[in-house]
Design an enzyme around this catalytic site. Structure first.
Site, PDB file in Angstrom:
ATOM      1  N   LEU A 122      -5.075 -16.008 -76.894  1.00  0.00           N
ATOM      2  CA  LEU A 122      -4.653 -15.526 -75.574  1.00  0.00           C
ATOM      3  C   LEU A 122      -5.298 -16.309 -74.427  1.00  0.00           C
ATOM      4  CD1 LEU A 122      -2.951 -13.557 -73.948  1.00  0.00           C
ATOM      5  CD2 LEU A 122      -4.774 -11.858 -74.220  1.00  0.00           C
ATOM      6  N   GLN A 161      -8.556 -14.229 -67.090  1.00  0.00           N
ATOM      7  CA  GLN A 161      -7.712 -13.999 -65.922  1.00  0.00           C
ATOM      8  C   GLN A 161      -7.667 -12.532 -65.484  1.00  0.00           C
ATOM      9  OE1 GLN A 161      -5.675 -16.635 -63.987  1.00  0.00           O
ATOM     10  NE2 GLN A 161      -7.693 -17.264 -64.697  1.00  0.00           N
ATOM     11  N   VAL A 168      -3.360 -19.395 -73.281  1.00  0.00           N
ATOM     12  CA  VAL A 168      -2.226 -19.124 -72.402  1.00  0.00           C
ATOM     13  C   VAL A 168      -2.714 -18.746 -71.002  1.00  0.00           C
ATOM     14  CG1 VAL A 168      -0.238 -17.616 -72.040  1.00  0.00           C
ATOM     15  CG2 VAL A 168      -0.820 -18.379 -74.345  1.00  0.00           C
ATOM     16  N   GLU A 169      -3.737 -17.903 -70.945  1.00  0.00           N
ATOM     17  CA  GLU A 169      -4.219 -17.403 -69.660  1.00  0.00           C
ATOM     18  C   GLU A 169      -4.890 -18.480 -68.822  1.00  0.00           C
ATOM     19  OE1 GLU A 169      -3.785 -14.394 -68.276  1.00  0.00           O
ATOM     20  OE2 GLU A 169      -2.688 -13.620 -70.004  1.00  0.00           O
ATOM     21  N   SER A 170      -5.749 -19.308 -69.445  1.00  0.00           N
ATOM     22  CA  SER A 170      -6.590 -20.203 -68.644  1.00  0.00           C
ATOM     23  C   SER A 170      -6.933 -21.533 -69.299  1.00  0.00           C
ATOM     24  CB  SER A 170      -7.909 -19.495 -68.352  1.00  0.00           C
ATOM     25  OG  SER A 170      -8.639 -19.334 -69.561  1.00  0.00           O
TER      26      SER A 170
END
Length: 133
Positions: A46, A68, A49-51
């Site tokens: 995850l 995030q 994708v977020e950062s």
């Protein structure tokens, strides 16, 4: 090896697959914590994708850090924020908060991790309203 298609601080993926690089200790810590909590291992991806695993990532929606978090959700999950320190940028503290938040939402959505991920991305109340429909 061909030129990487994607590069993060933790994963380098190219034509021959992915390999760990950069801050592998962070990734290893995350995977171990996810396993310890009995959560799906895919959650370790995850932050890609977020950062892209960047603790200094900042979004137009004012979310920041590896996971995030917006300010309100960060405070709700124990991430201190002041002039000198912002727990959303603290990899260890934000990981604990993010996994706690994800587990809360999975329980809220009767163990449905896909709904928990949707809630993490768009807000738990938005997803709950759609489920209620």
């Amino acid at each position: 090896m061909s030129e990487p298609l994607y590069r993060a601080n933790v994963l380098v993926c190219g034509g021959t697959g992915c390999e760990a690089s950069g801050s592998t200790d962070t990734y290893r810590m995350l995977v171990e914590e996810i396993e310890r909590r009995g959560m799906p291992g895919e959650l370790a991806l995850l932050p890609v994708v977020e950062s892209a695993y960047d603790p200094f990532a900042y979004s137009s929606g004012r979310a920041l850090g590896t996971w995030q978090f917006i300010a309100g959700t960060g405070k709700q999950y124990g991430l201190r924020q002041n002039w000198w320190y912002d727990g959303r940028r603290d990899v260890w503290a934000s990981t604990d908060a993010a996994l706690t938040y994800l587990a809360y939402m999975a329980d809220m959505f009767d163990g449905d991790w896909l709904l928990a991920l949707a809630g993490y991305n768009s807000g738990e109340n938005r997803v709950a309203r759609q489920v209620k429909r």
